[in-house]
Design an enzyme around this catalytic site. Structure first.
Site, PDB file in Angstrom:
ATOM      1  N   HIS A 149       0.852  -1.195   0.000  1.00  0.00           N
ATOM      2  CA  HIS A 149       0.000   0.000   0.000  1.00  0.00           C
ATOM      3  C   HIS A 149       0.887   1.244   0.000  1.00  0.00           C
ATOM      4  O   HIS A 149       1.947   1.259   0.605  1.00  0.00           O
ATOM      5  CB  HIS A 149      -0.894   0.019   1.244  1.00  0.00           C
ATOM      6  CG  HIS A 149      -2.067   0.937   1.102  1.00  0.00           C
ATOM      7  ND1 HIS A 149      -1.986   2.278   1.383  1.00  0.00           N
ATOM      8  CD2 HIS A 149      -3.334   0.702   0.671  1.00  0.00           C
ATOM      9  CE1 HIS A 149      -3.172   2.827   1.153  1.00  0.00           C
ATOM     10  NE2 HIS A 149      -3.998   1.907   0.716  1.00  0.00           N
ATOM     11  N   ASP A 179      -8.030  -5.177  -0.235  1.00  0.00           N
ATOM     12  CA  ASP A 179      -8.488  -6.060  -1.327  1.00  0.00           C
ATOM     13  C   ASP A 179      -8.150  -7.522  -1.102  1.00  0.00           C
ATOM     14  O   ASP A 179      -8.628  -8.387  -1.833  1.00  0.00           O
ATOM     15  CB  ASP A 179      -7.864  -5.596  -2.642  1.00  0.00           C
ATOM     16  CG  ASP A 179      -8.400  -4.228  -3.045  1.00  0.00           C
ATOM     17  OD1 ASP A 179      -7.611  -3.300  -3.251  1.00  0.00           O
ATOM     18  OD2 ASP A 179      -9.648  -4.096  -3.095  1.00  0.00           O
TER      19      ASP A 179
HETATM   20  C1  SDX Z   1      -6.109   0.104  -3.095  1.00  0.00           C
HETATM   21  O1  SDX Z   1      -4.250   4.578  -2.055  1.00  0.00           O
HETATM   22  C2  SDX Z   1      -5.214   3.972  -1.493  1.00  0.00           C
HETATM   23  O2  SDX Z   1      -5.614   4.324  -0.422  1.00  0.00           O
HETATM   24  C3  SDX Z   1      -5.761   2.773  -2.264  1.00  0.00           C
HETATM   25  C4  SDX Z   1      -6.825   1.956  -1.552  1.00  0.00           C
HETATM   26  C5  SDX Z   1      -8.100   2.746  -1.315  1.00  0.00           C
HETATM   27  O3  SDX Z   1      -8.864   2.367  -0.395  1.00  0.00           O
HETATM   28  O4  SDX Z   1      -8.385   3.664  -2.113  1.00  0.00           O
HETATM   29  O5  SDX Z   1      -6.326   1.479  -0.320  1.00  0.00           O
HETATM   30  C6  SDX Z   1      -7.257   0.749  -2.398  1.00  0.00           C
HETATM   31  O6  SDX Z   1      -5.833   0.446  -4.205  1.00  0.00           O
HETATM   32  C7  SDX Z   1      -5.288  -0.912  -2.341  1.00  0.00           C
HETATM   33  C8  SDX Z   1      -4.093  -1.456  -3.188  1.00  0.00           C
HETATM   34  C9  SDX Z   1      -4.625  -2.519  -4.148  1.00  0.00           C
HETATM   35  N1  SDX Z   1      -3.573  -2.906  -5.090  1.00  0.00           N
HETATM   36  C10 SDX Z   1      -2.924  -4.108  -4.971  1.00  0.00           C
HETATM   37  O7  SDX Z   1      -3.115  -4.909  -4.067  1.00  0.00           O
HETATM   38  C11 SDX Z   1      -1.932  -4.377  -6.107  1.00  0.00           C
HETATM   39  C12 SDX Z   1      -0.623  -4.944  -5.532  1.00  0.00           C
HETATM   40  N2  SDX Z   1       0.055  -3.852  -4.791  1.00  0.00           N
HETATM   41  C13 SDX Z   1       0.990  -3.059  -5.490  1.00  0.00           C
HETATM   42  O8  SDX Z   1       0.924  -2.954  -6.844  1.00  0.00           O
HETATM   43  C14 SDX Z   1       1.511  -1.843  -4.713  1.00  0.00           C
HETATM   44  O9  SDX Z   1       1.781  -2.261  -3.439  1.00  0.00           O
HETATM   45  C15 SDX Z   1       0.624  -0.601  -4.678  1.00  0.00           C
HETATM   46  C16 SDX Z   1       0.230  -0.162  -6.034  1.00  0.00           C
HETATM   47  C17 SDX Z   1      -0.586  -0.853  -3.858  1.00  0.00           C
HETATM   48  C18 SDX Z   1       1.437   0.509  -3.994  1.00  0.00           C
HETATM   49  O10 SDX Z   1       2.437   0.844  -4.865  1.00  0.00           O
HETATM   50  P1  SDX Z   1       3.549   1.924  -4.475  1.00  0.00           P
HETATM   51  O11 SDX Z   1       3.184   2.665  -3.258  1.00  0.00           O
HETATM   52  O12 SDX Z   1       3.866   2.729  -5.689  1.00  0.00           O
HETATM   53  O13 SDX Z   1       4.761   1.022  -4.058  1.00  0.00           O
HETATM   54  P2  SDX Z   1       5.883   0.617  -5.015  1.00  0.00           P
HETATM   55  O14 SDX Z   1       5.337   0.099  -6.310  1.00  0.00           O
HETATM   56  O15 SDX Z   1       6.863   1.744  -5.063  1.00  0.00           O
HETATM   57  O16 SDX Z   1       6.518  -0.662  -4.249  1.00  0.00           O
HETATM   58  C19 SDX Z   1       7.553  -0.488  -3.315  1.00  0.00           C
HETATM   59  C20 SDX Z   1       8.376  -1.755  -3.452  1.00  0.00           C
HETATM   60  C21 SDX Z   1       8.783  -2.043  -4.899  1.00  0.00           C
HETATM   61  O17 SDX Z   1       9.988  -2.788  -4.852  1.00  0.00           O
HETATM   62  P3  SDX Z   1      11.392  -1.963  -5.121  1.00  0.00           P
HETATM   63  O18 SDX Z   1      11.257  -1.297  -6.483  1.00  0.00           O
HETATM   64  O19 SDX Z   1      11.457  -0.954  -3.985  1.00  0.00           O
HETATM   65  O20 SDX Z   1      12.436  -3.030  -5.074  1.00  0.00           O
HETATM   66  O21 SDX Z   1       7.590  -2.891  -3.053  1.00  0.00           O
HETATM   67  C22 SDX Z   1       7.414  -3.760  -4.154  1.00  0.00           C
HETATM   68  C23 SDX Z   1       7.714  -2.970  -5.408  1.00  0.00           C
HETATM   69  O22 SDX Z   1       8.156  -3.829  -6.435  1.00  0.00           O
HETATM   70  N3  SDX Z   1       5.986  -4.161  -4.107  1.00  0.00           N
HETATM   71  C24 SDX Z   1       5.544  -5.393  -4.318  1.00  0.00           C
HETATM   72  C25 SDX Z   1       4.165  -5.326  -4.130  1.00  0.00           C
HETATM   73  N4  SDX Z   1       3.810  -4.080  -3.828  1.00  0.00           N
HETATM   74  C26 SDX Z   1       4.945  -3.342  -3.828  1.00  0.00           C
HETATM   75  N5  SDX Z   1       6.189  -6.537  -4.637  1.00  0.00           N
HETATM   76  C27 SDX Z   1       5.413  -7.643  -4.777  1.00  0.00           C
HETATM   77  N6  SDX Z   1       4.075  -7.678  -4.598  1.00  0.00           N
HETATM   78  C28 SDX Z   1       3.417  -6.522  -4.285  1.00  0.00           C
HETATM   79  N7  SDX Z   1       2.092  -6.543  -4.128  1.00  0.00           N
END
Ligand code: SDX
Length: 436
Positions: A304, A361
């Site tokens: 998140h 989710d």
């Molecule tokens: C919602 O914003 C809100 O409040 C949203 C929400 C709401 O109520 O409105 O809460 C609803 O959208 C919840 C999130 C639902 N999405 C998912 O579950 C999809 C999987 N999660 C990710 O794609 C990710 O965690 C996000 C999109 C939710 C957050 O992305 P960020 O904040 O841009 O984080 P990031 O992509 O910069 O990740 C940081 C690191 C990265 O690794 P590095 O580049 O630092 O090495 O964490 C890794 C990412 O690759 N990472 C994951 C991951 N989520 C982040 N690696 C594997 N699996 C994951 N799910």
């Protein structure tokens, strides 16, 4: 005492005011930055940038706190109803009994949609995703209700119309997509009960309301009701900032929520869990794949932008699953897989070090499956829940005198000035092909 940030930049020292929120959050007010220094800030995804001041929702991502108008989500999920929480978000206070009764009556009065809208549905390709249909239909509502919002009464009429009719449109699209008889809302049913009845009642098999399912749906939508400046709420406010009408703004929010990184994740979680279950892809394999930078696969429902600990909504959702599924005598293998996946991930240093925990989710789809909601409607269920939050945030934005049309800056990294090249001179220079 007023606090300032000192910035030494371009040989100048700038004192920038610091804004402190009621929960102690601090922001550097950079509104004078470009005018004073010519510099702008750079913050892809606005992870470190505040877009507004707001009184609606407070989140502490490090402590896993979520409050709506100061009330903890745990208390609202346990004691409130979705209609009451919607009133709280939009009006800023819990309703008196007469206010809640009046709101419920108005919601029922507004629960029908224009009969012509049924024709729209039948013209979508059969396999259209319900989120695309919903976004289009909400935009179409403007054609039936073109009034401009001038007064608080006008606004109340519009938000009641949106809360009630978007729910009806969702159920309508489900029935029409299956070629089933459309079920109309009932004046004697509450908001959530009406939705379930419109979805599952049929002439040959009357739908019997289950109070546990109605309560679970109220909780589900309360947990989704608002979440400060998330992607879809920012889309709603961006479109609203151009003074486009509220229907167009909400339609943009639905479109943004559709994304699998956002509200579309609840559908993606179930598809991921199903794949693990059906192909025996294995939980460890899924976790390893999610850690592999070369793979675009992510553990859906994990991570998140704000929560760097367990999403408080996910905790509640998991408890509701543990309570409701046994009551409905449902033994969903995907729930066990989700719990096992959570356990493996949260004992893996990759997820621990990156503060990746289950978000709203991760378990929500399990609950929706128990209610017999089809998987491709999961993001629609999120959208109906988020509607009061979008509406409340839109209104706060429209009323905020500090706000302007949303228009971020950029840093240009393209070609320096070049010149127009006539077509004759554009052809790639002929490549000399040596005589054979
Ligand atoms: C919602 O914003 C809100 O409040 C949203 C929400 C709401 O109520 O409105 O809460 C609803 O959208 C919840 C999130 C639902 N999405 C998912 O579950 C999809 C999987 N999660 C990710 O794609 C990710 O965690 C996000 C999109 C939710 C957050 O992305 P960020 O904040 O841009 O984080 P990031 O992509 O910069 O990740 C940081 C690191 C990265 O690794 P590095 O580049 O630092 O090495 O964490 C890794 C990412 O690759 N990472 C994951 C991951 N989520 C982040 N690696 C594997 N699996 C994951 N799910």
């Amino acid at each position: 005492m007023k606090e300032y940030a000192r910035l030494i930049i371009g040989g100048k020292e700038l004192r920038l005011p610091v804004i402190t929120g009621t929960e102690g959050e601090k922001a550097v007010d950079i509104r004078a930055l470009r005018k004073e220094t010519g510099y702008i800030t750079y913050d892809p995804g606005f992870a470190n940038t505040g877009s507004c001041k707001s009184k609606i929702t407070f989140m502490d991502g490090e402590k896993g706190i979520l409050r709506h108008r100061g009330i903890p989500i745990e208390q609202l999920a346990e004691k409130s109803s979705f209609v009451e929480t919607s009133f709280l978000l939009i009006n800023g206070h819990l309703p008196l009994r007469k206010e809640l009764t009046r709101t419920s009556i108005m919601l029922n009065d507004q629960s029908m949609v224009h009969e012509d809208m049924k024709i729209f549905f039948s013209n979508f390709p059969r396999l259209s995703h319900p989120m695309g249909i919903l976004s289009a239909m909400v935009n179409a509502l403007r054609s039936f209700y073109p009034e401009i919002i001038h007064t608080e009464e006008d606004f109340e009429k519009v938000f009641i119309r949106l809360l009630s009719k978007v729910r009806t449109l969702a159920a309508l699209s489900f029935k029409i997509s299956r070629g089933h008889k459309v079920i109309y809302p009932r004046a004697d049913y509450t908001y959530c009960a009406n939705f379930l009845n419109m979805m599952f009642d049929s002439p040959v098999n009357p739908y019997l309301l289950d109070k546990d399912v109605v309560k679970a749906l109220n909780t589900f939508w309360i947990l989704h009701a608002d979440h400060e400046q998330n992607c879809s709420t920012s889309a709603v406010k961006t479109v609203g900032s151009a003074r486009a009408n509220i229907y167009a703004s909400i339609s943009a929010g639905i479109a943004a929520l559709w994304g699998p990184l956002h509200g579309g994740a609840n559908q993606a979680v179930i598809e991921m869990l199903t794949q693990i279950h059906e192909k025996g892809a294995g939980i460890k394999e899924a976790v390893e794949k999610a850690k592999n930078k070369r793979s675009s696969f992510r553990l859906m429902g994990f991570g998140h932008r704000v929560y760097k600990t367990y999403d408080p909504r996910a905790k509640i959702m998991k408890k509701v699953c543990d309570k409701v599924l046994p009551k409905l005598r449902i033994n969903d293998p995907l729930l066990d897989i989700a719990k096992a996946l959570e356990e493996v991930a949260l004992s893996d240093s990759y997820f621990v070090e990156k503060n990746l925990y289950p978000n709203v989710d991760f378990y929500s789809g399990i609950l929706l499956r128990a209610m017999n909601i089809p998987t491709n409607m999961f993001p629609v269920m999120f959208a109906i829940g988020r509607l009061p939050g979008w509406i409340a945030q839109w209104k706060e934005h429209m009323d905020d005198r500090e706000q302007k049309i949303t228009r971020p800056r950029q840093i240009y990294t393209g070609l320096n000035q070049s010149a127009y090249v006539p077509m004759a001179k554009r052809e790639a220079p002929a490549v000399e092909v040596p005589e054979e």
